[in-house]
Scaffold this active site. Structure first.
Site, PDB file in Angstrom:
ATOM      1  N   CYS A 137       0.856  -1.181   0.000  1.00 46.57           N
ATOM      2  CA  CYS A 137       0.000   0.000   0.000  1.00 46.57           C
ATOM      3  C   CYS A 137       0.893   1.232   0.000  1.00 46.57           C
ATOM      4  O   CYS A 137       2.093   1.145   0.244  1.00 46.57           O
ATOM      5  CB  CYS A 137      -0.869   0.045   1.243  1.00 46.57           C
ATOM      6  SG  CYS A 137      -1.838  -1.455   1.471  1.00 46.57           S
ATOM      7  N   ARG A 185       1.512   1.474  -6.123  1.00 54.56           N
ATOM      8  CA  ARG A 185       1.637   0.511  -5.032  1.00 54.56           C
ATOM      9  C   ARG A 185       0.304  -0.162  -4.690  1.00 54.56           C
ATOM     10  O   ARG A 185       0.273  -1.119  -3.929  1.00 54.56           O
ATOM     11  CB  ARG A 185       2.159   1.209  -3.774  1.00 54.56           C
ATOM     12  CG  ARG A 185       3.515   1.850  -3.978  1.00 54.56           C
ATOM     13  CD  ARG A 185       3.822   2.773  -2.844  1.00 54.56           C
ATOM     14  NE  ARG A 185       4.131   2.045  -1.643  1.00 54.56           N
ATOM     15  CZ  ARG A 185       5.339   1.662  -1.277  1.00 54.56           C
ATOM     16  NH1 ARG A 185       6.384   1.976  -2.025  1.00 54.56           N
ATOM     17  NH2 ARG A 185       5.532   0.991  -0.181  1.00 54.56           N
ATOM     18  N   TRP A 211      -3.898  -1.872  -1.337  1.00 53.26           N
ATOM     19  CA  TRP A 211      -3.914  -3.140  -2.050  1.00 53.26           C
ATOM     20  C   TRP A 211      -4.359  -4.142  -1.012  1.00 53.26           C
ATOM     21  O   TRP A 211      -3.600  -4.486  -0.114  1.00 53.26           O
ATOM     22  CB  TRP A 211      -2.513  -3.467  -2.545  1.00 53.26           C
ATOM     23  CG  TRP A 211      -2.472  -3.755  -3.994  1.00 53.26           C
ATOM     24  CD1 TRP A 211      -3.524  -3.767  -4.869  1.00 53.26           C
ATOM     25  CD2 TRP A 211      -1.317  -4.073  -4.758  1.00 53.26           C
ATOM     26  NE1 TRP A 211      -3.080  -4.061  -6.121  1.00 53.26           N
ATOM     27  CE2 TRP A 211      -1.732  -4.262  -6.083  1.00 53.26           C
ATOM     28  CE3 TRP A 211       0.032  -4.215  -4.451  1.00 53.26           C
ATOM     29  CZ2 TRP A 211      -0.861  -4.587  -7.102  1.00 53.26           C
ATOM     30  CZ3 TRP A 211       0.897  -4.536  -5.473  1.00 53.26           C
ATOM     31  CH2 TRP A 211       0.465  -4.721  -6.783  1.00 53.26           C
ATOM     32  N   ASN A 226       0.225  -0.125   6.447  1.00 51.42           N
ATOM     33  CA  ASN A 226       0.712  -1.042   5.424  1.00 51.42           C
ATOM     34  C   ASN A 226       1.333  -2.219   6.164  1.00 51.42           C
ATOM     35  O   ASN A 226       2.277  -2.036   6.920  1.00 51.42           O
ATOM     36  CB  ASN A 226       1.769  -0.327   4.562  1.00 51.42           C
ATOM     37  CG  ASN A 226       2.246  -1.185   3.410  1.00 51.42           C
ATOM     38  OD1 ASN A 226       1.635  -2.198   3.087  1.00 51.42           O
ATOM     39  ND2 ASN A 226       3.337  -0.767   2.791  1.00 51.42           N
ATOM     40  N   LYS A 254      22.973 -17.290  -7.460  1.00 48.53           N
ATOM     41  CA  LYS A 254      23.060 -15.842  -7.165  1.00 48.53           C
ATOM     42  C   LYS A 254      24.508 -15.454  -6.932  1.00 48.53           C
ATOM     43  O   LYS A 254      24.993 -14.436  -7.407  1.00 48.53           O
ATOM     44  CB  LYS A 254      22.208 -15.558  -5.917  1.00 48.53           C
ATOM     45  CG  LYS A 254      21.519 -14.262  -5.867  1.00 48.53           C
ATOM     46  CD  LYS A 254      20.230 -14.159  -6.643  1.00 48.53           C
ATOM     47  CE  LYS A 254      20.236 -14.800  -7.974  1.00 48.53           C
ATOM     48  NZ  LYS A 254      19.008 -14.866  -8.676  1.00 48.53           N
ATOM     49  N   GLU A 269      26.664 -15.588 -10.260  1.00 47.02           N
ATOM     50  CA  GLU A 269      26.348 -14.644 -11.345  1.00 47.02           C
ATOM     51  C   GLU A 269      26.737 -13.211 -11.007  1.00 47.02           C
ATOM     52  O   GLU A 269      27.013 -12.432 -11.912  1.00 47.02           O
ATOM     53  CB  GLU A 269      24.888 -14.745 -11.784  1.00 47.02           C
ATOM     54  CG  GLU A 269      23.885 -14.206 -10.814  1.00 47.02           C
ATOM     55  CD  GLU A 269      22.450 -14.356 -11.313  1.00 47.02           C
ATOM     56  OE1 GLU A 269      22.208 -14.150 -12.501  1.00 47.02           O
ATOM     57  OE2 GLU A 269      21.584 -14.661 -10.475  1.00 47.02           O
ATOM     58  N   LYS A 291      18.497  -9.311 -18.773  1.00 50.48           N
ATOM     59  CA  LYS A 291      17.339  -9.483 -17.890  1.00 50.48           C
ATOM     60  C   LYS A 291      16.310 -10.431 -18.504  1.00 50.48           C
ATOM     61  O   LYS A 291      15.722 -11.242 -17.794  1.00 50.48           O
ATOM     62  CB  LYS A 291      16.717  -8.116 -17.583  1.00 50.48           C
ATOM     63  CG  LYS A 291      15.641  -8.152 -16.510  1.00 50.48           C
ATOM     64  CD  LYS A 291      16.207  -8.512 -15.139  1.00 50.48           C
ATOM     65  CE  LYS A 291      15.131  -8.752 -14.100  1.00 50.48           C
ATOM     66  NZ  LYS A 291      15.623  -9.590 -12.997  1.00 50.48           N
TER      67      LYS A 291
HETATM   68  C1  F6R Z   1      19.171 -15.337 -12.336  1.00 51.52           C
HETATM   69  C2  F6R Z   1      18.182 -14.954 -13.320  1.00 51.52           C
HETATM   70  C3  F6R Z   1      17.911 -15.880 -14.442  1.00 51.52           C
HETATM   71  C4  F6R Z   1      16.416 -15.919 -14.766  1.00 51.52           C
HETATM   72  C5  F6R Z   1      16.155 -16.779 -16.014  1.00 51.52           C
HETATM   73  C6  F6R Z   1      14.671 -16.903 -16.295  1.00 51.52           C
HETATM   74  O1  F6R Z   1      19.285 -14.377 -11.335  1.00 51.52           O
HETATM   75  O2  F6R Z   1      17.592 -13.915 -13.236  1.00 51.52           O
HETATM   76  O3  F6R Z   1      18.398 -17.164 -14.193  1.00 51.52           O
HETATM   77  O4  F6R Z   1      15.745 -16.464 -13.666  1.00 51.52           O
HETATM   78  O5  F6R Z   1      16.794 -16.194 -17.109  1.00 51.52           O
HETATM   79  O6  F6R Z   1      14.098 -15.658 -16.445  1.00 51.52           O
HETATM   80  P1  F6R Z   1      12.544 -15.470 -16.330  1.00 51.52           P
HETATM   81  O7  F6R Z   1      12.158 -15.747 -14.922  1.00 51.52           O
HETATM   82  O8  F6R Z   1      12.294 -14.045 -16.735  1.00 51.52           O
HETATM   83  O9  F6R Z   1      11.901 -16.445 -17.258  1.00 51.52           O
END
Ligand code: F6R
Length: 615
Positions: A2, A27, A75, A101, A492, A495, A610
């Site tokens: 919220c 939010r 929310w 919230n 994590k 990477e 991403k």
């Molecule tokens: C690791 C990471 C990637 C994603 C993968 C799938 O931190 O972000 O391993 O998890 O590329 O991405 P999505 O979830 O967008 O399908």
């Protein structure tokens, strides 16, 4: 999630509150409301269901006066979105008003006590207990700020709260418990603001004070007094916000990754929005488009994902087996799509993807549809490709994830999967009423526990990063529900730090990987007090016997682990179904701080993207 906004100064509060809420509308937007106190000490409230535009209409019809006020965009987590459940909430005397919230985990107990003492409630929300608790303390002669503080100490869970009192004019009391979202005080010339986040203050003032968890502020036009919730004064520290929009979007954090890690309790609450009911306990997933008969006809579940989302599927399969007693398997989407998989109309195929654009996952889901499977997407980006392929979509509600390493989308996938498992279990009759009620009560504790995990070890990460960054390879081990968390911890870590790490089931160690263990190969062991704890202690002994350094993730107060491991990161004791979310947090922070120490580009690690929209 919220939004809270407050104003105190010499201008009329209403337009400023509405503007502030407009900037916070992302939010939550199922209802909104504002309250002001005028110069004749009259407290007035306006609320409206739906988007902020509806509230603006209500206020135009019936304006409010006053140079101090608070507002809220909601929310819903407790109680359906309607005018009565919208914030602000009044106490019975009409003199105290509160916006909130968070989830009051012990609200039923507090409400029962208050009712026994003659309080009457209007809404179905947990939040309404707060103004009543405050009034109870005012009736005992406490001044308003003290009454708010003492009321706050009775609340379980994580919360952000702002309140007004008609007889204490020209002051807003705001506080933060745990990590249910931020509380930021903005300092303007002869006026102050209270906001859930920094971006909502950018156009008003660059000078801000962020409350730490466990702090409260008494905010007046000419400044604010900060104290802890145990009553000690805290020196006022003002920071200057960056005018650069990217820096401002980072909300005061150095990296998006850290901001997104810290947001997890709050966005976990968003994922619960409208999906949990407490009286009686139920999990409602309107987005799952299958009738109860269809759900009862499902013979098995296949979960698809890549990378971090693949780790989420591994937990999802375990949740579904436990709560719905349905055979469930986790599959790497890229492998699944080329395997001519055995799925049919009795198979539910669930694709997990933060971006909704991952090529391997989309193609695997298409393949499942070609075989006639029932399909569901769990995804963070509304309108993304996956939402057009699946029969239905559960949104993660984690908010935009900018850091390339996925953090809050991972934990919100787990929240969604737990809800889905509960929904399947309840619909198929495996979970009876009592079990559903217990599950709902358990899930409601999650944001609070995640908040506690974020607060623990605060000073440990810097020295640990300095200690461990020199090693070149790591093993991460876990068991049961924590095995996928070991894999995610390793992903994590590698990477963002570029140090090799491998995650595995702890029992696997002795079948080969233990050959790697030596004084130069640290093992990160997730050793929480659960059913497999003794076995994990045995694994730690095996590593120490080969002189491998051990960094343990352990339940707070566990002296056995403290004695055997070289270093420990603590987490709060949590129910087994929530342990994965809680254990994830120190692993994310360990990865983040080590990467910062190594000087890597944390938000955009080399070679990654991403959304992976290619094969
Ligand atoms: C690791 C990471 C990637 C994603 C993968 C799938 O931190 O972000 O391993 O998890 O590329 O991405 P999505 O979830 O967008 O399908």
């Amino acid at each position: 999630m919220c939004g809270i906004f407050g104003y105190v100064g010499d201008r009329q509060a209403t337009p400023l509150l509405l503007e502030g809420l407009q900037r916070l509308e992302y939010r939550g937007y199922d209802s909104a409301g504002i309250a002001t106190v005028d110069d004749r000490r009259r407290l007035d409230v306006r609320k409206a269901t739906g988007k902020l535009a509806n509230l603006i209409g209500v206020v135009q019809q019936a304006p409010l006066a006053g140079t101090v006020g608070i507002g809220h965009t909601r929310w819903a987590t407790h109680g359906e979105p309607n005018d009565t459940n919208a914030h602000p909430h009044l106490g019975g005397s009409g003199k105290v008003v509160v916006v909130h919230n968070g989830i009051v985990e012990n609200y039923q107990e507090l409400k029962d006590n208050l009712i026994a003492r003659g309080h009457r409630f209007d809404s179905a929300t947990d939040s309404e207990v707060i103004p009543h608790l405050i009034e109870d303390l005012l009736d005992q002669g406490k001044p308003f700020p003290e009454a708010v503080r003492l009321a706050a100490l009775q609340l379980k869970g994580a919360h952000a709260i702002a309140g007004l009192h008609a007889d204490t004019p020209n002051a807003i009391v705001a506080l933060r418990i745990g990590n249910a979202g931020g509380v930021v005080v903005g300092h303007g010339p002869g006026e102050c603001y209270v906001s859930s986040d920094l971006p909502a203050l950018v156009s008003l003032t660059p000078t801000v004070t962020s409350l730490a968890p466990g702090q409260m502020a008494v905010v007046r036009a000419n400044g604010c007094d900060i104290s802890t919730l145990s009553g000690e004064r805290v020196p006022l520290q003002k920071q200057t916000m960056a005018s650069n929009p990217i820096v401002a979007a980072k909300g005061g954090y150095r990296h998006f990754m850290l901001k997104e890690i810290m947001e997890q309790p709050e966005v976990a609450m968003s994922a619960l929005r409208g999906r949990l009911a407490f009286d009686p306990g139920s999990v409602t997933l309107g987005e799952v488009p299958f009738t109860p008969d269809v759900i009862r006809s499902i013979a098995r579940v296949v979960l698809l994902g890549m990378g971090t989302s693949l780790h989420a599927t591994q937990l999802g399969a375990r949740f579904i087996e436990r709560l719905a007693r349905l055979p469930a398997s986790a599959e790497n989407a890229a492998e699944f799509r080329y395997r001519d998989p055995v799925v049919d109309k009795d198979t539910l195929v669930v694709a997990i993807t933060q971006s909704g654009e991952t090529a391997d996952t989309l193609e695997a889901l298409n393949e499942a549809r070609r075989h006639g499977a029932l399909t569901l997407a769990i995804c963070n980006v509304p309108g993304s490709q996956v939402t057009r392929i699946a029969h239905g979509t559960m949104l993660m509600h984690a908010g935009p994830e900018i850091g390339v390493a996925s953090t809050k989308a991972f934990t919100n996938s787990l929240v969604c999967l737990l809800l889905l498992a509960g929904h399947l279990g309840a619909t198929r009759g495996h979970l009876r009423d009592e079990a559903v009620r217990d599950l709902v009560d358990t899930i409601a504790r999650m944001p609070g526990l995640m908040g506690q995990a974020l607060e623990m070890n605060a000073t440990a990460f810097g020295p640990l990063a300095a200690e461990y960054a020199r090693y070149r390879r790591f093993l991460f081990i876990g068991r049961g529900l924590l095995e996928p968390i070991a894999r995610e911890g390793a992903l994590k870590f590698k990477e963002v730090s570029y140090i090799h790490a491998e995650g595995m089931a702890a029992a696997e160690l002795k079948h080969g990987p233990i050959a790697l263990v030596d004084p130069e190969t640290p093992v990160v062991a997730i050793a929480l007090k659960d059913a497999l704890y003794e076995k994990m202690v045995g694994n730690i002994h095996a590593v120490r016997a080969r002189k491998g350094p051990v960094l343990a993730i352990a339940t707070v107060g566990d002296e056995i682990i403290a004695e055997h491991a070289n270093h420990v990161l603590w987490v709060p004791a949590a129910p087994p179904l929530l342990a994965p979310m809680v254990a994830t947090i120190p692993l994310q922070l360990f990865a983040y701080h080590t990467a910062v120490y190594c000087g890597s580009d944390v938000d955009q690690p080399r070679n990654l993207a991403k959304s992976v929209t290619v094969e």
